[in-house]
Design an enzyme around this catalytic site. Sequence first.
Site, PDB file in Angstrom:
ATOM      1  N   LYS A  39     -53.411  20.992 -27.094  1.00 36.09           N
ATOM      2  CA  LYS A  39     -53.616  19.722 -26.378  1.00 36.09           C
ATOM      3  C   LYS A  39     -53.854  19.993 -24.894  1.00 36.09           C
ATOM      4  O   LYS A  39     -52.996  20.542 -24.212  1.00 36.09           O
ATOM      5  CB  LYS A  39     -52.394  18.819 -26.560  1.00 36.09           C
ATOM      6  CG  LYS A  39     -52.395  17.558 -25.674  1.00 36.09           C
ATOM      7  CD  LYS A  39     -51.142  16.698 -25.884  1.00 36.09           C
ATOM      8  CE  LYS A  39     -51.069  15.537 -24.882  1.00 36.09           C
ATOM      9  NZ  LYS A  39     -49.846  14.718 -25.036  1.00 36.09           N
TER      10      LYS A  39
ATOM     11  N   ASP B 156     -51.527  12.846 -17.789  1.00 33.01           N
ATOM     12  CA  ASP B 156     -51.282  11.729 -18.702  1.00 33.01           C
ATOM     13  C   ASP B 156     -50.566  10.600 -17.967  1.00 33.01           C
ATOM     14  O   ASP B 156     -49.354  10.636 -17.779  1.00 33.01           O
ATOM     15  CB  ASP B 156     -50.424  12.232 -19.885  1.00 33.01           C
ATOM     16  CG  ASP B 156     -50.187  11.142 -20.926  1.00 33.01           C
ATOM     17  OD1 ASP B 156     -50.839  10.077 -20.829  1.00 33.01           O
ATOM     18  OD2 ASP B 156     -49.360  11.379 -21.838  1.00 33.01           O
TER      19      ASP B 156
ATOM     20  N   LYS C 250     -47.331   4.706 -18.116  1.00 33.33           N
ATOM     21  CA  LYS C 250     -45.987   5.281 -18.078  1.00 33.33           C
ATOM     22  C   LYS C 250     -45.240   4.760 -16.849  1.00 33.33           C
ATOM     23  O   LYS C 250     -45.870   4.445 -15.840  1.00 33.33           O
ATOM     24  CB  LYS C 250     -46.079   6.810 -17.952  1.00 33.33           C
ATOM     25  CG  LYS C 250     -46.467   7.539 -19.209  1.00 33.33           C
ATOM     26  CD  LYS C 250     -46.433   9.038 -18.966  1.00 33.33           C
ATOM     27  CE  LYS C 250     -46.870   9.793 -20.211  1.00 33.33           C
ATOM     28  NZ  LYS C 250     -45.956   9.634 -21.365  1.00 33.33           N
TER      29      LYS C 250
ATOM     30  N   ASP D  70     -49.209  18.246 -19.112  1.00 34.53           N
ATOM     31  CA  ASP D  70     -49.503  17.794 -20.475  1.00 34.53           C
ATOM     32  C   ASP D  70     -50.614  18.620 -21.137  1.00 34.53           C
ATOM     33  O   ASP D  70     -51.138  18.249 -22.181  1.00 34.53           O
ATOM     34  CB  ASP D  70     -49.862  16.297 -20.447  1.00 34.53           C
ATOM     35  CG  ASP D  70     -49.517  15.590 -21.741  1.00 34.53           C
ATOM     36  OD1 ASP D  70     -48.734  16.138 -22.526  1.00 34.53           O
ATOM     37  OD2 ASP D  70     -50.049  14.480 -21.960  1.00 34.53           O
TER      38      ASP D  70
ATOM     39  N   GLU E  91     -51.951   9.564 -26.728  1.00 38.81           N
ATOM     40  CA  GLU E  91     -53.335  10.058 -26.623  1.00 38.81           C
ATOM     41  C   GLU E  91     -53.487  11.488 -27.143  1.00 38.81           C
ATOM     42  O   GLU E  91     -54.556  11.866 -27.588  1.00 38.81           O
ATOM     43  CB  GLU E  91     -53.804   9.984 -25.161  1.00 38.81           C
ATOM     44  CG  GLU E  91     -53.427  11.191 -24.272  1.00 38.81           C
ATOM     45  CD  GLU E  91     -51.928  11.386 -24.086  1.00 38.81           C
ATOM     46  OE1 GLU E  91     -51.169  10.433 -24.350  1.00 38.81           O
ATOM     47  OE2 GLU E  91     -51.494  12.503 -23.717  1.00 38.81           O
TER      48      GLU E  91
ATOM     49  N   ARG F  99     -52.316  12.941 -29.780  1.00 34.35           N
ATOM     50  CA  ARG F  99     -52.648  13.006 -31.208  1.00 34.35           C
ATOM     51  C   ARG F  99     -54.106  12.617 -31.457  1.00 34.35           C
ATOM     52  O   ARG F  99     -54.708  13.061 -32.428  1.00 34.35           O
ATOM     53  CB  ARG F  99     -51.660  12.140 -32.002  1.00 34.35           C
ATOM     54  CG  ARG F  99     -51.705  10.689 -31.676  1.00 34.35           C
ATOM     55  CD  ARG F  99     -50.488   9.921 -32.175  1.00 34.35           C
ATOM     56  NE  ARG F  99     -49.280  10.210 -31.380  1.00 34.35           N
ATOM     57  CZ  ARG F  99     -48.104   9.647 -31.599  1.00 34.35           C
ATOM     58  NH1 ARG F  99     -47.941   8.789 -32.593  1.00 34.35           N
ATOM     59  NH2 ARG F  99     -47.064   9.957 -30.846  1.00 34.35           N
TER      60      ARG F  99
HETATM   61  N1  BES Z   1     -47.433  13.634 -23.043  1.00 35.01           N
HETATM   62  C1  BES Z   1     -46.579  12.710 -23.676  1.00 35.01           C
HETATM   63  C2  BES Z   1     -45.339  13.364 -24.291  1.00 35.01           C
HETATM   64  C3  BES Z   1     -44.383  13.998 -23.320  1.00 35.01           C
HETATM   65  C4  BES Z   1     -43.347  13.250 -22.793  1.00 35.01           C
HETATM   66  C5  BES Z   1     -44.491  15.318 -22.979  1.00 35.01           C
HETATM   67  C6  BES Z   1     -42.464  13.834 -21.906  1.00 35.01           C
HETATM   68  C7  BES Z   1     -43.606  15.908 -22.101  1.00 35.01           C
HETATM   69  C8  BES Z   1     -42.596  15.168 -21.554  1.00 35.01           C
HETATM   70  C9  BES Z   1     -47.318  11.979 -24.779  1.00 35.01           C
HETATM   71  O1  BES Z   1     -48.676  11.807 -24.614  1.00 35.01           O
HETATM   72  C10 BES Z   1     -46.712  10.628 -24.840  1.00 35.01           C
HETATM   73  O2  BES Z   1     -46.864   9.903 -23.915  1.00 35.01           O
HETATM   74  N2  BES Z   1     -46.025  10.347 -25.919  1.00 35.01           N
HETATM   75  C11 BES Z   1     -45.361   9.103 -26.072  1.00 35.01           C
HETATM   76  C12 BES Z   1     -45.692   8.636 -27.437  1.00 35.01           C
HETATM   77  C13 BES Z   1     -45.344   7.229 -27.692  1.00 35.01           C
HETATM   78  C14 BES Z   1     -46.252   6.292 -26.965  1.00 35.01           C
HETATM   79  C15 BES Z   1     -45.485   7.013 -29.164  1.00 35.01           C
HETATM   80  C16 BES Z   1     -43.869   9.332 -25.921  1.00 35.01           C
HETATM   81  O3  BES Z   1     -43.381  10.358 -26.385  1.00 35.01           O
HETATM   82  O4  BES Z   1     -43.218   8.513 -25.310  1.00 35.01           O
HETATM   83 ZN    ZN Z   2     -49.636  13.204 -23.394  1.00 34.27          ZN
HETATM   84 ZN    ZN Z   3     -49.169  10.016 -23.500  1.00 34.59          ZN
END
Ligand code: BES
Ligand code: ZN
Ligand code: ZN
Length: 490
Positions: A255, A260, A267, A278, A339, A341
């Site tokens: 990825k 992000d 966020k 990310d 995003e 996935r």
């Molecule tokens: N890049 C994030 C996941 C992440 C969070 C990596 C904290 C490192 C530290 C990913 O794209 C994301 O935002 N995931 C969300 C998914 C949710 C919307 C289903 C998450 O984990 O909150």
């Molecule tokens: Zn992400």
């Molecule tokens: Zn994300």
Amino acid sequence: MNILQKQIDNELSNFSIIALESNHDLENYLKTLESRYQLSSGILLNNFKAEAKEVFHFLYQDKHIVLLGLGKKPGFAEYLKAFRLYVHQNKNRLSGDIAIETMVSPENLEWTYKAALNGVLLGGYCIKLFKADKNGCAPFQGDKITRIVLQCDNKNDHWNQWIEETRQISETQMSIFDLVNSPSNKKYPQILANWAKNSGIKNGYSVDILDKAQCENKGLEALLAVSKGSENPPVFIIAQYLGNPGGPTIGLVGKGVTFDTGGISLKPSANMHMMKSDMGGAAAVLGTIDIAAKMNLKVNLVAIVPSTENTVDGLAIKPGDVIGSYSGKTIEVIDTDAEGRLILADGLSYIVKNFNPQIIIDLATLTGNCIMALGSAAAGMFSNDNEISASLENLGQTFGEKVWRLPLWDIYKEDMQSDIADIKNLSGKPVAGAITAAKFLEYFTEEHPKWVHLDIAGVAYTDNEFSMNRSGTSWGIRLLFEFLKSQTKK
Ligand code: BES
Ligand code: ZN
Ligand code: ZN
């Protein structure tokens, strides 16, 4: 800088850093050191127990002797960490000739010295990438440390190879530290592409970069959808290293989200700056093909990195949008922050359809939920293959990049069903987020029988001694390098 192996003799280095385990050999070894350094009998024995984190320092003929305690039964990770920490904390004092030594028996020589040297070299890393004043930075790239001596009475033909491998992997890991630690205004998709291209040219493997127009031609619709909100165009990196012509191919997918924001599903701002990391999955994949090629491993690799930013704009995808994908399947985007996935969906179906690798491993900083489950102690592992899972579990345990397996049961799949598209990108329930993300990815692997997904959200960017805050770890490069080596022995 010269790195070499040498017998223990009367020639003293400026610093001798000696790692000691608290086992039944300790007493004897301390006695040997007492006589080697002409100390009164019992002085080390009474003052040094070799407990983890214990450090004992003395001078002998104006040279520094440092004993590092490692506790009971330390492994590769403990050796590496002890040396890295000591060198990092003292790097402005270290100069001239540095010797390292471990007390282990011949059968453990290889991994203890490799770990110690890896630690010493990584300890020299300097995070001050963008400081005007780089004072105190990277003594090992300067001329302060002239030589590193692996001090050991064991003679064999492998030392040079062990040294060379460790020097190379350390360089790759440090280059990846820089890449992960770079902020998003200095690191956008094209920068990842450039890194891959340069490595390919230097180390003799092919790198194709699909630009935005080529992504459109190929139908990489999920990647393009995520990138719609960004001024910096996406890239799709395809790197191929052929070290075993005619043999099986291992596929890697990483990825590469260079920042992000969450997109329209924005966020919170508190820790958003960390989302420059990310692309930790991409970093692991690029670092792995780099070191595999440098070491001429007898494996075939194809590494794919879909890379984009996930930013906010009038053109950005919105919650509820339905997008296409390389596989032809449609996706309802419930949350634009899920995003990773989406772009991995395109990476996975692309690698299956175009290369059909025997094994596929993807790495991604995919879910906060995985961090809730495992913290930064291990990556979440999802796989349909027990043998590969067991191998990664063992190697991770040995080399200090641990993975912990979580289930891929079909019961979780129901949560990803969409009414209007083939699948949705977010489960409706606030539970099992790392698993439902893995189930989403599985949908795009075309039922590939040997697939591993590693959720590295908790391990790619963590607290460590290099920084006051979190920083890049290069997690996965050591694990995958050892995994690839194990595949060459099959
Ligand atoms: N890049 C994030 C996941 C992440 C969070 C990596 C904290 C490192 C530290 C990913 O794209 C994301 O935002 N995931 C969300 C998914 C949710 C919307 C289903 C998450 O984990 O909150
Ligand atoms: Zn992400
Ligand atoms: Zn994300």
